[in-house]
Scaffold this active site. Structure first.
Site: not given
Ligand SMILES: O=P(O)(O)OC[C@H]1O[C@H](O[C@H]2O[C@H](CO)[C@@H](O)[C@H](O)[C@H]2O)[C@H](O)[C@@H](O)[C@@H]1O
Length: 327
Positions: A62, A64, A252
């Site tokens: 994954d 983020d 995560d």
């Molecule tokens: O599947 P992932 O790669 O984990 O994506 C899930 C979401 O990730 C991002 O948001 C998350 O990370 C951001 C940066 O650290 C943070 O600001 C946010 O609060 C988190 O939810 C991404 O921006 C989303 O579009 C994804 O859905």
């Protein structure tokens, strides 16, 4: 979607969605018992490598919160150079895929490694490596939700409009899905934001809403998720019904649970959840944060290097024996 009666349930769930800023408290009994059920993948490293013996590890990562730390601005969730170098090494030894909720182009712009598979939009946008060991991989392209693109564009615009009045709210277009971030929204405004999102979605019964880390995620109701993407990728790699593959998925977020569940059901490989706090998970092991993910990946690369060296040494010895003692 968010009636007054269940407002507090929504608020609880929004609060629980991303406990990133908590200072590590002393481990409670509950935490200790969670760790016993989901031991650190670093602590049980040898156990893990023993169970993968003779099988091809396939790595699913994954983005983020796994490869990059969670930050306030989703456009600045950069991956460190050392993490990039580590993932590059991992991909040298194991087929590797990035599986993210983000738009595929966006996640690629962060990772910038052409030798990987990328599954963006929660697995709804899959592409093979543009360089690397598998010549056929380039052809892999799968987009099971293409027909939803106009609807997603429309919903994105509607969400942008309706959330304008909520300071800190941020809408992100992820091609086949949309994210509405509330990480920078005052907690007092969370329910208002949830209502705004709910109002827009009332007009779109073929879209569903889930929650990630301080984010609402809106996506088509099709039966496709990160778990299906994992199965699709295993199949593309030629490991469809093959007991020789050992998939390892590290993530995560709640959407990663779909992949952990698939691995449990297949009884193949295992999931590693990245979390500092106990959470309901189908993952077998845990790691606390991206720095531990990097440490785990590095150990895996070192272990593979050593076992390959041993393997080639052994082959050379056998050849020498054949030369010295022909039949
Ligand atoms: O599947 P992932 O790669 O984990 O994506 C899930 C979401 O990730 C991002 O948001 C998350 O990370 C951001 C940066 O650290 C943070 O600001 C946010 O609060 C988190 O939810 C991404 O921006 C989303 O579009 C994804 O859905």
């Amino acid at each position: 979607m968010v009636a007054a009666a269940n407002s507090s349930a929504w608020l609880d769930s929004m609060r629980a969605s991303s406990p990133t800023h908590v200072k590590a408290p002393p481990l409670s009994d509950a935490h200790n018992s969670w760790i016993l059920r989901h031991p650190s993948a670093l602590d049980v490293f040898d156990e893990i490598t023993i169970s993968s013996k003779g099988k091809q590890i396939v790595m699913f990562l994954d983005y983020d919160g796994t490869l990059s730390p969670i930050v306030d601005d989703p456009d600045r969730a950069f991956m460190s150079e050392s993490m990039r170098a580590t993932v590059r090494k991992v991909a040298r030894y194991f087929p590797t895929a990035i599986v993210s909720g983000r738009c595929r182009d966006k996640v690629y712009s962060f990772v910038r490694l052409t030798e990987l598979y990328y599954a963006g939009s929660h697995g709804m946008d899959i592409k093979g490596p543009s360089k690397g060991y598998n010549k056929d991989a380039e052809a892999v392209l799968f987009q099971p939700a293409s027909e939803f693109i106009p609807m997603i564009d429309e919903v994105y615009r509607a969400l942008l409009e309706v959330t304008k009045s909520t300071p800190g709210a941020r809408v992100e277009h992820n091609k086949f899905c949309v994210s509405v971030h509330f990480r920078c929204v005052d907690e007092k405004k969370w329910i208002e934001l949830a209502k705004q999102v709910g109002m827009v979605l009332e007009g779109y019964p073929s879209l569903r809403l889930s929650q990630g880390r301080k984010v609402f995620e809106i996506r088509p109701t099709i039966k496709w998720d990160k778990g299906k993407a994992l199965e699709f990728l295993l199949e593309s790699l030629g490991y469809a019904n093959c007991a020789d593959a050992f998939p390892v998925y590290i993530g995560d977020d709640r959407t990663d649970e779909d992949a952990f569940k698939v691995l449990r059901e297949r009884g193949q490989g295992f999931g590693i959840v990245v979390s500092k706090t106990p959470k309901d998970t189908k993952a077998s092991y845990s790691l606390q944060e991206p720095s531990e993910v990097m440490a785990f990946l590095r150990r895996l690369v070192e272990w593979k290097k050593v076992s390959l060296r041993r393997h080639f040494r052994m082959r050379r010895r056998l050849q020498e024996i054949k030369i010295n003692f022909p039949n």
